[in-house]
Design a protein around this motif. Structure first.
Motif, PDB file in Angstrom:
ATOM      1  N   THR A 220       0.827  -1.209   0.000  1.00 28.39           N
ATOM      2  CA  THR A 220       0.000   0.000   0.000  1.00 28.39           C
ATOM      3  C   THR A 220       0.858   1.254   0.000  1.00 28.39           C
ATOM      4  OG1 THR A 220      -1.737  -1.195   1.209  1.00 28.39           O
ATOM      5  CG2 THR A 220      -1.841   1.210   1.209  1.00 28.39           C
ATOM      6  N   ALA A 221       1.945   1.251   0.785  1.00 25.85           N
ATOM      7  CA  ALA A 221       2.850   2.406   0.789  1.00 25.85           C
ATOM      8  C   ALA A 221       3.496   2.596  -0.581  1.00 25.85           C
ATOM      9  CB  ALA A 221       3.918   2.221   1.864  1.00 25.85           C
ATOM     10  N   THR A 222       3.919   1.510  -1.206  1.00 23.93           N
ATOM     11  CA  THR A 222       4.492   1.619  -2.551  1.00 23.93           C
ATOM     12  C   THR A 222       3.469   2.139  -3.547  1.00 23.93           C
ATOM     13  OG1 THR A 222       5.921  -0.264  -2.013  1.00 23.93           O
ATOM     14  CG2 THR A 222       5.738   0.355  -4.321  1.00 23.93           C
ATOM     15  N   TRP A 223       2.239   1.663  -3.422  1.00 26.78           N
ATOM     16  CA  TRP A 223       1.161   2.122  -4.305  1.00 26.78           C
ATOM     17  C   TRP A 223       0.910   3.615  -4.130  1.00 26.78           C
ATOM     18  CZ3 TRP A 223      -3.866   3.955  -3.330  1.00 26.78           C
ATOM     19  CH2 TRP A 223      -4.732   3.957  -4.415  1.00 26.78           C
ATOM     20  N   GLN A 224       0.978   4.100  -2.884  1.00 27.03           N
ATOM     21  CA  GLN A 224       0.757   5.520  -2.630  1.00 27.03           C
ATOM     22  C   GLN A 224       1.895   6.365  -3.201  1.00 27.03           C
ATOM     23  OE1 GLN A 224      -2.027   6.770  -1.249  1.00 27.03           O
ATOM     24  NE2 GLN A 224      -1.246   8.815  -1.675  1.00 27.03           N
ATOM     25  N   VAL A 225       3.140   5.898  -3.026  1.00 30.91           N
ATOM     26  CA  VAL A 225       4.287   6.632  -3.579  1.00 30.91           C
ATOM     27  C   VAL A 225       4.185   6.700  -5.104  1.00 30.91           C
ATOM     28  CG1 VAL A 225       6.788   6.585  -3.865  1.00 30.91           C
ATOM     29  CG2 VAL A 225       5.775   6.113  -1.627  1.00 30.91           C
ATOM     30  N   LEU A 226       3.820   5.598  -5.720  1.00 27.63           N
ATOM     31  CA  LEU A 226       3.649   5.601  -7.170  1.00 27.63           C
ATOM     32  C   LEU A 226       2.506   6.526  -7.593  1.00 27.63           C
ATOM     33  CD1 LEU A 226       4.124   1.801  -7.948  1.00 27.63           C
ATOM     34  CD2 LEU A 226       5.711   3.663  -8.469  1.00 27.63           C
ATOM     35  N   GLY A 227       1.482   6.638  -6.746  1.00 28.01           N
ATOM     36  CA  GLY A 227       0.395   7.573  -7.042  1.00 28.01           C
ATOM     37  C   GLY A 227       0.870   9.012  -7.046  1.00 28.01           C
ATOM     38  N   TRP A 228       1.728   9.355  -6.094  1.00 25.08           N
ATOM     39  CA  TRP A 228       2.305  10.708  -6.084  1.00 25.08           C
ATOM     40  C   TRP A 228       3.165  10.933  -7.327  1.00 25.08           C
ATOM     41  CZ3 TRP A 228       4.074   9.948  -0.353  1.00 25.08           C
ATOM     42  CH2 TRP A 228       2.950  10.059   0.481  1.00 25.08           C
ATOM     43  N   ARG A 229       3.930   9.940  -7.703  1.00 31.39           N
ATOM     44  CA  ARG A 229       4.757  10.054  -8.897  1.00 31.39           C
ATOM     45  C   ARG A 229       3.887  10.210 -10.148  1.00 31.39           C
ATOM     46  NH1 ARG A 229       9.141  12.116 -11.047  1.00 31.39           N
ATOM     47  NH2 ARG A 229       9.986  10.864 -12.761  1.00 31.39           N
ATOM     48  N   SER A 231       0.885  11.549 -10.303  1.00 32.29           N
ATOM     49  CA  SER A 231       0.326  12.899 -10.298  1.00 32.29           C
ATOM     50  C   SER A 231       1.358  13.917 -10.781  1.00 32.29           C
ATOM     51  CB  SER A 231      -0.160  13.255  -8.894  1.00 32.29           C
ATOM     52  OG  SER A 231      -1.159  12.357  -8.459  1.00 32.29           O
ATOM     53  N   SER A 232       2.615  13.744 -10.358  1.00 30.11           N
ATOM     54  CA  SER A 232       3.670  14.660 -10.797  1.00 30.11           C
ATOM     55  C   SER A 232       3.881  14.578 -12.303  1.00 30.11           C
ATOM     56  CB  SER A 232       4.979  14.336 -10.064  1.00 30.11           C
ATOM     57  OG  SER A 232       6.039  15.144 -10.532  1.00 30.11           O
ATOM     58  N   LEU A 233       3.899  13.364 -12.854  1.00 26.92           N
ATOM     59  CA  LEU A 233       4.076  13.213 -14.299  1.00 26.92           C
ATOM     60  C   LEU A 233       2.885  13.768 -15.066  1.00 26.92           C
ATOM     61  CD1 LEU A 233       5.631   9.617 -14.474  1.00 26.92           C
ATOM     62  CD2 LEU A 233       6.804  11.806 -14.798  1.00 26.92           C
ATOM     63  N   GLU A 234       1.683  13.600 -14.530  1.00 20.83           N
ATOM     64  CA  GLU A 234       0.503  14.150 -15.196  1.00 20.83           C
ATOM     65  C   GLU A 234       0.538  15.671 -15.217  1.00 20.83           C
ATOM     66  OE1 GLU A 234      -2.718  12.446 -13.062  1.00 20.83           O
ATOM     67  OE2 GLU A 234      -2.785  10.609 -14.280  1.00 20.83           O
ATOM     68  N   ARG A 235       1.033  16.284 -14.138  1.00 19.60           N
ATOM     69  CA  ARG A 235       1.156  17.747 -14.146  1.00 19.60           C
ATOM     70  C   ARG A 235       2.179  18.200 -15.190  1.00 19.60           C
ATOM     71  NH1 ARG A 235       0.691  17.002  -8.449  1.00 19.60           N
ATOM     72  NH2 ARG A 235       2.979  17.026  -8.260  1.00 19.60           N
ATOM     73  N   LYS A 236       3.289  17.475 -15.294  1.00 22.60           N
ATOM     74  CA  LYS A 236       4.276  17.819 -16.311  1.00 22.60           C
ATOM     75  C   LYS A 236       3.708  17.652 -17.709  1.00 22.60           C
ATOM     76  CE  LYS A 236       8.430  16.636 -13.645  1.00 22.60           C
ATOM     77  NZ  LYS A 236       9.641  15.759 -13.605  1.00 22.60           N
ATOM     78  N   GLN A 237       2.938  16.590 -17.894  1.00 20.37           N
ATOM     79  CA  GLN A 237       2.347  16.354 -19.208  1.00 20.37           C
ATOM     80  C   GLN A 237       1.339  17.440 -19.566  1.00 20.37           C
ATOM     81  OE1 GLN A 237      -0.197  12.879 -19.606  1.00 20.37           O
ATOM     82  NE2 GLN A 237       0.745  12.381 -21.577  1.00 20.37           N
ATOM     83  N   THR A 238       0.542  17.863 -18.586  1.00 22.17           N
ATOM     84  CA  THR A 238      -0.424  18.936 -18.827  1.00 22.17           C
ATOM     85  C   THR A 238       0.279  20.249 -19.142  1.00 22.17           C
ATOM     86  OG1 THR A 238      -1.984  17.855 -17.316  1.00 22.17           O
ATOM     87  CG2 THR A 238      -2.393  20.158 -17.858  1.00 22.17           C
ATOM     88  N   ALA A 239       1.323  20.539 -18.388  1.00 18.72           N
ATOM     89  CA  ALA A 239       2.072  21.767 -18.648  1.00 18.72           C
ATOM     90  C   ALA A 239       2.750  21.722 -20.021  1.00 18.72           C
ATOM     91  CB  ALA A 239       3.114  21.985 -17.555  1.00 18.72           C
ATOM     92  N   LEU A 270       4.820   7.658 -17.747  1.00 22.03           N
ATOM     93  CA  LEU A 270       3.513   7.657 -17.100  1.00 22.03           C
ATOM     94  C   LEU A 270       2.857   6.281 -17.200  1.00 22.03           C
ATOM     95  CD1 LEU A 270       1.473   9.472 -15.648  1.00 22.03           C
ATOM     96  CD2 LEU A 270       0.488  10.039 -17.857  1.00 22.03           C
ATOM     97  N   GLN A 271       3.005   5.628 -18.338  1.00 19.13           N
ATOM     98  CA  GLN A 271       2.441   4.288 -18.499  1.00 19.13           C
ATOM     99  C   GLN A 271       3.143   3.275 -17.588  1.00 19.13           C
ATOM    100  OE1 GLN A 271       2.517   3.227 -22.614  1.00 19.13           O
ATOM    101  NE2 GLN A 271       0.861   4.624 -23.179  1.00 19.13           N
TER     102      GLN A 271
END
Length: 607
Positions: A220-229, A231-239, A270-271
């Motif tokens: 679960t902790a690994t899943w949460q860290v990957l979720g933060w990662r 979100s960061s990649l999605e923000r970069k992609q949007t920008a 991201l994939q």
């Protein structure tokens, strides 16, 4: 801009004929396979009474013998065999092999329970005193359970001639083999149910529960860290997607290629992150499933449930997991091929944009087709494994599919035409097209349908078979077609010079220059009417920029015309009065004015 070309008509017809031939060959193979299935199934009726010719689950038919296994506490002991029973609803004196196996298992459980009760009441007894003996009754070996305080021998099973025939040994040798197996299995069953053994089993179950909880927290902790990662990649992609592309002279082609490759790399990262999060989710599910199954397997009373209760759910979850894994790996492979294609054929900005649109369209269609095929095959595999789809049902399905195929011709036409649209790159997602009475941006394209968003926001869905003629207004480049009416008495050369200079000035403007490929592709007087002179101007632009360029050009031309004193064209009318026989007008000027007011007017080309 209409994309019809006379030279491509013959090519389209050849491709269409090739596709129809390929489809005909495929349909012939399907029909052949379907009829072979029908022949193998011998047209058995799945809705007939009973349909008991097939053995039940867990029973294997070998010639005239049916075989199944005997189990105790979830573990298989040995296989027994009996003569085949074709109709189990009317078995008569014949005993089906599965009924015989369940009776043997019942005898074993009764012996274990009886011996356990006697050992609990007498401390001098133990599971080691439980013994299995062989006695010959009516010429057949019979196995009995004795000892461990049993008042009399308990019948376990009879070794039949069919059992010996299936195992390839004599009845006596087979009885001795089964004697040792049953002795060890009964002693372990009794020992595993004693209080001391139960305490050890509870401790093991608690350790398994603790391990499951720790692994769950880690995943679960690994899943949460990957979720933060993610979100960061999605923000970069949007920008990155929101960045405006500057003109070519301020942004060299090498930097454009680097930007294009960076976007693809960002999408792949991201994939990968999404794939790892998906693995973490399934890891948590498998940890709990394995933990529950292991806990049930520890206790002899629940060991059978560890196999029976979780066999189907585990099969479904494993199938779902590996199907999703294969689907995602296929997505990565498609993206990898698309990336390699884009790297090998990079060009200017227009080519890159067109290639990006085509790649997204083709990869989207391939992913949809691939997903449907993978999950359909997985469903058939699960049905076959669970024996939900026997041969008779498959035969009935073949007949139904044959009947549906004649009614699904339009679907075949949709798929074939969709394949040709992708192959010929007639249009892609993001193109502005006109087909029939529909004009708009292509939002979705697959092998069956095309979805177009109109200018009023309506989403129009068209089957691909209905698309016979397409006008692509954004393929490679676009054109702003501008018509300007000026007064008839205007100096033509001056008006053309003002239009020409206005177009060139707009092309040199950094804000609009990137969108204009040729500011004056065509310029001249297109018509002379009662409204004045009509000047035609063509401005070649980048795809989908023609409307913005045309609006801005009209605004600038309006200002330029005011500065040059050029008036726009206005429809003109001339009024004429009645004439006498000599051709001269009658009456005074006042009479002429009244005549002009009293009679109709006619249009003239000039005043």
């Amino acid at each position: 801009m209409v994309t019809q070309q006379p030279a491509s008509i013959t090519k389209n017809r050849r491709l269409g004929a090739w596709a129809r031939s390929l489809l005909g060959v495929g349909l012939g193979l399907l029909l052949a396979l379907g009829w072979s299935t029908l022949a193998m199934a011998q047209f058995s009726n799945p809705f007939g009474p009973g349909n008991n010719n097939l053995p039940p689950a867990g029973v294997e038919r070998i010639g005239l013998i049916e075989v199944t296994s005997v189990s105790l506490d979830g573990g298989t002991l040995f296989d027994i065999a009996s003569p085949v029973v074709f109709n189990r609803n009317e078995a008569g004196a014949e005993v089906p092999v599965e009924v015989r196996a369940r009776q043997i298992e019942t005898n074993l459980i009764q012996v274990v329970d009886r011996a356990l009760n006697l050992i609990d009441t007498d401390d001098t007894l133990s599971s080691a005193s439980l013994e299995v003996t062989i006695e010959t009754i009516r010429g057949q070996p019979v196995l009995f359970a004795v000892g461990a305080g049993l008042a009399e021998p308990r019948v376990l099973l009879t070794v039949t001639d069919t059992d010996a025939q299936y195992n390839g040994v004599s009845q006596a040798d087979l009885a001795e083999r089964w004697q040792g197996v049953l002795r060890e299995a009964l002693r372990q069953a009794v020992s595993g149910r004693l209080p001391a053994a139960r305490q050890r089993q509870i401790r093991k179950a608690l350790w398994i529960l603790l391990a499951v909880i720790l692994l769950t927290l880690l995943l679960t902790a690994t899943w949460q860290v990957l979720g933060w990662r993610k979100s960061s990649l999605e923000r970069k992609q949007t920008a990155q997607a929101g960045m405006a592309v500057p003109p070519d002279d301020e942004f060299p082609a090498q930097q454009l290629q680097y930007l294009f490759r960076y976007q693809i790399t960002l999408e792949q990262r991201l994939q990968v992150v999404a794939f790892l999060r998906w693995l973490m989710f399934w890891g948590i599910a498998f940890v709990w499933i394995a933990g529950i199954a292991s806990g049930l397997y520890i206790f002899p009373q629940t060991r059978s449930y560890a196999f029976g209760l979780f066999s189907i759910p585990v099969l479904l979850l494993l199938t779902w997991f590996f199907t999703g894994l294969l689907n995602r790996l296929a997505n990565l492979a498609i993206e990898r091929v698309a990336q390699a294609w884009s790297k090998n054929e990079l060009g200017d900005l227009d080519e890159m944009q067109r290639k990006s649109m085509r790649l997204s369209t083709i990869t989207g269609a391939l992913k949809g087709l691939k997903t449907a095929v993978i999950y359909a095959l997985a469903t058939l595999l699960v049905l076959q494994t669970l024996r939900i789809a026997p041969a008779s049902l498959l035969a009935f399905g073949a007949i139904t599919a044959l009947a549906i195929s004649f009614a699904a011709q339009s679907l075949v036409k949709d798929v074939v035409n969709g394949f040709l649209i992708l192959l010929e790159d007639q249009y892609a997602i993001g193109d502005l097209v006109t087909t029939g009475t529909t004009t708009g941006i292509v939002e979705n394209l697959n092998l069956r349908i095309t979805q177009i968003r109109g200018e009023d926001g309506r989403l129009v869905t068209l089957p691909n078979s209905l698309i016979a003629q397409v006008e692509n207004l954004s393929r490679s480049w676009s054109r702003a077609n501008i018509l300007i009416d000026v007064a008839y008495g205007t100096n033509v050369d001056q008006a053309l010079w003002v239009v020409h200079e206005t177009a060139n000035a707009m092309a040199e403007d950094p804000e609009w220059g990137y969108a204009i490929l040729n500011p004056v592709e065509m310029l001249g007087v297109d018509a002379m009417t009662h409204a004045g002179l009509t000047i035609l101007l063509w401005i070649r632009t980048r795809p989908l920029k023609q409307f913005l360029v045309a609006r801005e050009f009209r605004r600038r031309l309006r200002i330029a015309f005011d500065q040059a004193g050029i008036a726009i064209g206005v429809p003109q009318q001339a009024f004429t009065g009645l004439a006498n026989g000599s051709g001269q007008r009658e009456g005074s000027d006042d009479d002429g004015a009244s005549d002009r007011a009293a009679h109709s007017s006619t249009k003239s080309g000039a005043v």
